[in-house]
Scaffold this motif. Structure first.
Motif, PDB file in Angstrom:
ATOM      1  N   ASP A  98     -30.561 -18.757 -99.755  1.00 39.96           N
ATOM      2  CA  ASP A  98     -30.071 -18.784 -98.372  1.00 39.96           C
ATOM      3  C   ASP A  98     -28.824 -17.917 -98.243  1.00 39.96           C
ATOM      4  O   ASP A  98     -28.678 -17.143 -97.293  1.00 39.96           O
ATOM      5  CB  ASP A  98     -29.756 -20.217 -97.931  1.00 39.96           C
ATOM      6  N   TRP A  99     -27.903 -18.063 -99.206  1.00 34.59           N
ATOM      7  CA  TRP A  99     -26.673 -17.252 -99.196  1.00 34.59           C
ATOM      8  C   TRP A  99     -27.005 -15.768 -99.315  1.00 34.59           C
ATOM      9  O   TRP A  99     -26.427 -14.938 -98.614  1.00 34.59           O
ATOM     10  CB  TRP A  99     -25.755 -17.690-100.344  1.00 34.59           C
ATOM     11  N   LEU A 100     -27.951 -15.425-100.190  1.00 30.95           N
ATOM     12  CA  LEU A 100     -28.361 -14.022-100.356  1.00 30.95           C
ATOM     13  C   LEU A 100     -28.831 -13.451 -99.023  1.00 30.95           C
ATOM     14  O   LEU A 100     -28.410 -12.369 -98.612  1.00 30.95           O
ATOM     15  CB  LEU A 100     -29.464 -13.940-101.411  1.00 30.95           C
ATOM     16  N   ARG A 101     -29.704 -14.185 -98.332  1.00 31.89           N
ATOM     17  CA  ARG A 101     -30.211 -13.715 -97.033  1.00 31.89           C
ATOM     18  C   ARG A 101     -29.097 -13.581 -96.006  1.00 31.89           C
ATOM     19  O   ARG A 101     -29.041 -12.613 -95.254  1.00 31.89           O
ATOM     20  CB  ARG A 101     -31.296 -14.671 -96.521  1.00 31.89           C
ATOM     21  N   GLU A 102     -28.175 -14.550 -95.975  1.00 28.48           N
ATOM     22  CA  GLU A 102     -27.068 -14.506 -95.006  1.00 28.48           C
ATOM     23  C   GLU A 102     -26.086 -13.383 -95.300  1.00 28.48           C
ATOM     24  O   GLU A 102     -25.399 -12.892 -94.397  1.00 28.48           O
ATOM     25  CB  GLU A 102     -26.327 -15.848 -95.011  1.00 28.48           C
ATOM     26  N   SER A 103     -25.989 -12.963 -96.553  1.00 26.73           N
ATOM     27  CA  SER A 103     -25.002 -11.951 -96.970  1.00 26.73           C
ATOM     28  C   SER A 103     -25.511 -10.525 -96.843  1.00 26.73           C
ATOM     29  O   SER A 103     -24.749  -9.583 -97.052  1.00 26.73           O
ATOM     30  CB  SER A 103     -24.586 -12.199 -98.421  1.00 26.73           C
ATOM     31  N   THR A 104     -26.784 -10.362 -96.526  1.00 24.98           N
ATOM     32  CA  THR A 104     -27.353  -9.017 -96.390  1.00 24.98           C
ATOM     33  C   THR A 104     -27.869  -8.852 -94.967  1.00 24.98           C
ATOM     34  O   THR A 104     -28.180  -9.816 -94.277  1.00 24.98           O
ATOM     35  CB  THR A 104     -28.503  -8.808 -97.387  1.00 24.98           C
ATOM     36  N   LYS A 105     -27.921  -7.610 -94.547  1.00 31.93           N
ATOM     37  CA  LYS A 105     -28.411  -7.343 -93.185  1.00 31.93           C
ATOM     38  C   LYS A 105     -29.359  -6.164 -93.195  1.00 31.93           C
ATOM     39  O   LYS A 105     -29.321  -5.330 -94.098  1.00 31.93           O
ATOM     40  CB  LYS A 105     -27.236  -7.065 -92.245  1.00 31.93           C
ATOM     41  N   GLU A 106     -30.204  -6.116 -92.192  1.00 28.96           N
ATOM     42  CA  GLU A 106     -31.141  -4.998 -92.068  1.00 28.96           C
ATOM     43  C   GLU A 106     -30.550  -3.934 -91.180  1.00 28.96           C
ATOM     44  O   GLU A 106     -29.726  -4.197 -90.351  1.00 28.96           O
ATOM     45  CB  GLU A 106     -32.477  -5.475 -91.516  1.00 28.96           C
TER      46      GLU A 106
END
Length: 106
Positions: A98-106
């Protein structure tokens, strides 16, 4: 899972590795990059087997960001053909992913 990946990158020095790592994290292309300061790499290049000391980057990112990640690495890297290999994350801590997804953006 939203296409989380591990990307392996080698660099010619720890300094170059740190520059690439910081850019990928600062630009939210990778959530985290571990820098392993020295690995010994043996590889075939320019007609012969090479034996080199390199730094290894272990990047945590997402599949939709891979092309951007590759482009950014190429813009910062000293090698003509930098190693950039993506591996899928098949499972992991839900909190970490979850943190990985929240910390990256498209």
């Amino acid at each position: 899972m939203a296409g989380e990946i591990i990307v392996l990158i080698t660099a010619g020095s720890g300094e170059e590795a740190a520059t690439i790592a910081r850019a990928l994290v600062d630009e939210h292309i990778a959530a985290c990059v571990n820098v392993v300061p020295e690995v010994r790499s043996l590889f075939f290049w320019e007609g012969k087997t090479q034996d080199a000391r390199e730094a290894l980057l272990i990047c945590k990112s997402r599949q939709p960001l891979l092309e951007n990640l590759i482009s950014r690495v190429k813009s910062l890297h000293s090698y003509a053909v930098p190693e950039v290999l993506a591996l899928p994350i098949i499972a992991g801590s839900r909190d970490y992913l979850d943190w990985l997804r929240e910390s990256t953006k498209e």
